[in-house]
Design a protein around this motif. Structure first.
Motif, mmCIF file in Angstrom:
data_model
loop_
_atom_site.group_PDB
_atom_site.id
_atom_site.type_symbol
_atom_site.label_atom_id
_atom_site.label_comp_id
_atom_site.label_asym_id
_atom_site.label_seq_id
_atom_site.Cartn_x
_atom_site.Cartn_y
_atom_site.Cartn_z
ATOM 1 N N GLU A 25 1.027 -1.080 -0.175
ATOM 2 C CA GLU A 25 -0.139 0.047 0.153
ATOM 3 C C GLU A 25 0.772 1.279 0.041
ATOM 4 O O GLU A 25 1.946 1.209 0.283
ATOM 5 C CB GLU A 25 -0.970 0.081 1.296
ATOM 6 N N LEU A 26 0.315 2.225 -0.223
ATOM 7 C CA LEU A 26 1.077 3.491 -0.129
ATOM 8 C C LEU A 26 0.132 4.529 0.682
ATOM 9 O O LEU A 26 -0.961 4.566 1.032
ATOM 10 C CB LEU A 26 0.800 4.601 -1.563
ATOM 11 N N ALA A 27 0.999 5.475 1.422
ATOM 12 C CA ALA A 27 0.599 6.508 2.209
ATOM 13 C C ALA A 27 1.300 7.668 2.108
ATOM 14 O O ALA A 27 2.509 7.677 1.701
ATOM 15 C CB ALA A 27 0.625 6.244 3.835
ATOM 16 N N MET A 28 0.544 8.757 1.946
ATOM 17 C CA MET A 28 1.316 10.138 1.686
ATOM 18 C C MET A 28 1.056 10.974 2.494
ATOM 19 O O MET A 28 0.287 12.044 2.426
ATOM 20 C CB MET A 28 0.623 10.610 0.357
ATOM 21 N N ARG A 29 1.658 10.800 3.746
ATOM 22 C CA ARG A 29 1.399 11.626 4.998
ATOM 23 C C ARG A 29 2.550 10.991 6.036
ATOM 24 O O ARG A 29 3.061 9.759 5.649
ATOM 25 C CB ARG A 29 0.088 11.657 5.590
ATOM 26 N N PRO A 30 2.744 11.527 7.108
ATOM 27 C CA PRO A 30 3.598 11.042 8.260
ATOM 28 C C PRO A 30 3.041 9.531 8.501
ATOM 29 O O PRO A 30 1.612 9.759 8.394
ATOM 30 C CB PRO A 30 3.369 11.770 9.437
ATOM 31 N N HIS A 31 3.647 8.790 8.755
ATOM 32 C CA HIS A 31 3.117 7.398 8.849
ATOM 33 C C HIS A 31 3.425 6.584 10.029
ATOM 34 O O HIS A 31 4.391 6.945 10.578
ATOM 35 C CB HIS A 31 3.520 6.448 7.512
ATOM 36 N N ASN A 32 2.584 5.632 10.599
ATOM 37 C CA ASN A 32 2.766 4.738 11.827
ATOM 38 C C ASN A 32 4.291 4.022 11.711
ATOM 39 O O ASN A 32 4.934 4.341 12.586
ATOM 40 C CB ASN A 32 1.926 3.872 12.075
ATOM 41 N N SER A 33 4.822 3.794 10.547
ATOM 42 C CA SER A 33 6.009 3.159 10.247
ATOM 43 C C SER A 33 7.319 4.008 10.446
ATOM 44 O O SER A 33 8.372 3.649 10.502
ATOM 45 C CB SER A 33 6.055 2.484 9.138
ATOM 46 N N GLY A 34 6.982 5.533 10.660
ATOM 47 C CA GLY A 34 7.903 6.447 10.616
ATOM 48 C C GLY A 34 8.030 7.104 12.023
ATOM 49 O O GLY A 34 8.690 8.202 12.071
ATOM 50 N N HIS A 35 7.181 6.540 13.104
ATOM 51 C CA HIS A 35 7.019 7.332 14.172
ATOM 52 C C HIS A 35 8.594 7.359 15.099
ATOM 53 O O HIS A 35 9.098 8.065 15.722
ATOM 54 C CB HIS A 35 6.018 6.847 15.268
ATOM 55 N N TRP A 36 9.231 6.174 14.740
ATOM 56 C CA TRP A 36 10.303 5.993 15.200
ATOM 57 C C TRP A 36 11.670 7.136 14.967
ATOM 58 O O TRP A 36 12.684 7.272 15.607
ATOM 59 C CB TRP A 36 11.149 4.636 14.702
ATOM 60 N N THR A 37 11.311 7.940 13.985
ATOM 61 C CA THR A 37 12.260 8.931 13.602
ATOM 62 C C THR A 37 12.350 9.982 14.420
ATOM 63 O O THR A 37 13.146 10.855 14.346
ATOM 64 C CB THR A 37 11.837 9.445 11.981
ATOM 65 N N ILE A 38 11.121 10.119 15.167
ATOM 66 C CA ILE A 38 11.339 11.328 16.259
ATOM 67 C C ILE A 38 12.526 11.053 17.250
ATOM 68 O O ILE A 38 13.089 12.397 17.201
ATOM 69 C CB ILE A 38 9.921 11.320 17.223
ATOM 70 N N GLU A 39 12.866 10.154 17.657
ATOM 71 C CA GLU A 39 14.056 10.044 18.301
ATOM 72 C C GLU A 39 15.083 9.429 17.519
ATOM 73 O O GLU A 39 16.330 9.780 17.705
ATOM 74 C CB GLU A 39 13.929 9.167 19.453
ATOM 75 N N GLY A 40 14.528 8.470 16.480
ATOM 76 C CA GLY A 40 15.699 7.739 15.926
ATOM 77 C C GLY A 40 16.597 8.339 14.698
ATOM 78 O O GLY A 40 17.323 7.225 14.246
ATOM 79 N N ALA A 41 16.006 9.453 14.092
ATOM 80 C CA ALA A 41 16.645 9.982 12.782
ATOM 81 C C ALA A 41 16.914 11.402 13.290
ATOM 82 O O ALA A 41 16.301 12.032 13.951
ATOM 83 C CB ALA A 41 15.753 9.849 11.656
ATOM 84 N N ARG A 42 17.831 11.965 12.583
ATOM 85 C CA ARG A 42 18.168 13.489 12.911
ATOM 86 C C ARG A 42 16.881 14.318 12.185
ATOM 87 O O ARG A 42 16.807 15.347 13.122
ATOM 88 C CB ARG A 42 19.448 13.683 11.889
ATOM 89 N N THR A 43 16.386 13.868 11.672
ATOM 90 C CA THR A 43 15.102 14.788 11.100
ATOM 91 C C THR A 43 13.958 13.690 11.283
ATOM 92 O O THR A 43 13.966 12.657 10.543
ATOM 93 C CB THR A 43 14.932 15.203 9.804
#
Lengths: 396, 396
Positions: free
Chosen positions: A273-291
């Protein structure tokens, strides 16, 4: 500073507000109710319906760009805003591919992106369409509502096309639901490739993650996907960047993928599937990625240069927190914080209801098993308390 | 979830809101104007004066605890709230030591904390007091307003006690300003020790940082303080935890310190000032520590278990962004983001005025010199644009 309007007041808008505060970007939210997750934490909240063009028009006034917390705004409404000169990011043309699964499959297959076999289901004879597809591709098959599904809703696996399955197809179609049918893919695991694209065409890809689903709901995200073949990871990133480019997408794109292949053989990829917005699979980036994905989405929407997607730890594990039977979560909250001072808890300000996503937790570390256990403990304890849940009991 | 009320609508309250959103804690802000930095980004804003007891009383209704964005709420007002049963964190008794420099010096000296020599200035003969102090401790001396100073305001260095200095003392005292005089400390550099303490008495210490001041304003923070002797770092942390304990403080405590001693000899520590709130020297923790100072402050205020203070990178450098002559910062913002996709920019939503703190930037890395240069470039460029500033020109 330009004003960004986000249609929808869910937790994605709520977490976007955290990023907007940092960037100094004023965020305006269109919420259905002042009790919505994002409405509780934003200064500039307009109450209205995302299905009302009048509400959308009035909301868009004074916004430099409009973006979306979910896929449920009717495409015709977004087109009407665009015709009136509102910068909608993503555009109605791009967003359609996250709104209509059949449109997405047709477009992606035509472009050569790897997809499972699929076919539309003709509402005049839905059963015949499903049977013909099963005859060609074998059972089971996956029946999907082309629009409106989320978190496992709108997806049915038909094992046998026996009486129950046949009744289901006819009753769904009889309700006027637009349906499609897909090959059932026996996959090794699910992956997600998250990328951002700005109007200039700048692209940025996050590390590919593994998503662990239970009952159609994302339970855990492991970043990066452990043991993923480097070539395959690069292929997933290229695929997501390529889809974003082809669809002239602005903002984030999450491509949910199946990794196929046995446990020994090298796997392949299929787009789910595709999602075009912040996605549950990207919540980790709050702490886990520089941006964080939320900051990245705002940067893309505003045509600001995109931020670094570099990970900040070897492993980041995100676990969703679902509501349990006891709505008084606060004592459990204290326990989790005392138990693990480094785990990060995110609450969405939602009323606790059994099974409802009410927050998530994130753990970072060098050891995957340990990091995963920390995230799972926190999420399970927040849901179940000292009794812990079936999952924990299973592991014990 | 308990409601936290923060008196004051500045950037500290604004950044506390980001942390409150994550924790799921409703934050209510008492702002002087809807254009205040925090008022722009909070859902629950009350407009009122922090100097009005009536406004404070009405603000506190429905809050489970009250805390402060600055030190300017009259102590008598906080006492009145406490008498009415409002949980004020920190308490009036603790906060007084961040409000009145003479009270702080007397208490800390009595407790054996290392402080510069000091004396009150008797308003009936201010000059005599200053002269007697200088006769004992030598020149220069530091004249301070006991209350109300910040960012270098309220501090005067008297080099000679010549005619100009004497006129200054008499005129300040004549204005009714309460004064004290301190030994001038030739220091190697300035440090800050940031700790948190909860009502249970749990304490947590962040790595000790170096703060680089220019014209009395903090320009840069280097975390951890480079080359700081381990023993001295531990001593600074113990000192701050001990002060928090002795004052029965709840919330954050920033202890501004002088590191004395020559460049070769091991240094010593002297307490300069105290702050009992999130502090400029702790902004680096948003990205640079597992728990930001803003989240930590909320956790302490709510008696939640404190979070891990573990650093997330070898070095984190924070540089304040001051306003330049050109208020249109947006094109410079784009440049900075394009130049360095990993630098984090924080804007406070404040109107740009020359010399005003309007935001900060944070860079993280393994190499201190490079990380520092990245932060400085971003802060300088945001202020000055392509012409860059005098500091950059000096370095060039």
């Amino acid at each position: 500073m330009p004003v960004v309007g986000m249609v929808g007041g869910g937790q994605l808008a709520r977490m976007t507000q955290q990023a907007a505060i940092g960037l100094g970007v004023p965020l305006r939210v269109l919420a259905a109710s002042p009790r919505d997750s994002a409405a509780l934490v934003c200064a500039d909240v307009r109450i209205g319906e995302h299905t009302s063009l009048a509400d959308l028009r009035s909301f868009a006034k004074g916004c430099d760009a409009i973006t979306f917390d979910h896929e449920h705004v009717p495409s015709a409404h977004i087109q009407a805003l665009e015709a009136a000169g509102v910068a909608c990011r993503p555009s109605s043309a791009a967003l359609l591919h996250a709104q209509d699964k059949l449109v997405m499959r047709e477009r992606l297959s035509a472009a050569g992106a790897p997809c499972p076999a699929f076919a539309p289901v003709d509402p005049r004879d839905p059963l015949a369409a499903v049977e013909a597809f099963a005859a060609e591709h074998g059972l089971p098959v996956v029946l999907k509502a082309t629009t409106g599904g989320y978190d496992g809703k709108g997806v049915w696996i038909l094992e046998s096309l026996g009486a129950d399955d046949r009744r289901l197809v006819e009753s769904l179609s009889g309700e006027g639901l637009s349906l499609m049918v897909e090959q059932y893919v026996p996959f090794r695991r699910e992956l997600a490739a998250l990328v951002a694209r700005s109007p200039y065409g700048q692209g940025a890809a996050y590390p590919v993650v593994e998503t662990v689903q239970r009952d159609g709901i994302c339970h855990e995200v492991l970043a990066p996907a452990p043991g993923l073949d480097e070539e395959l990871a690069a292929e997933a990133q290229r695929l997501a960047l390529d889809i974003a480019e082809r669809l002239d997408l602005v903002g984030l794109l999450a491509v949910e993928l199946f990794e196929t292949g046995g446990s020994a053989a090298p796997g392949g990829l299929l787009v789910n599937e595709l999602a075009m917005r912040p996605h549950n699979s990207g919540h980790w980036t709050i702490e886990g990625a520089r941006t964080s994905q939320f900051e990245q989405h705002l940067r893309a929407v505003l045509n600001l240069p995109l931020g670094s997607t570099e990970p900040t730890a070897r492993y980041t594990v995100m676990a969703n927190v679902l509501g349990g039977d006891d709505p008084d979560i606060y004592p459990r909250y204290l326990h989790v914080m005392a138990h693990d001072p480094a785990v990060k808890v995110h609450f969405y300000g939602k009323e606790v209801r059994p099974g409802r996503k009410i927050g998530h937790v994130t753990a970072l570390g060098d050891d995957l098993a340990e990091t995963r256990e920390r995230a799972r403990h926190a999420a399970d304890y927040l849901r179940w308390g000292p009794a812990m849940g079936p999952a924990t009991k299973e592991r014990a």
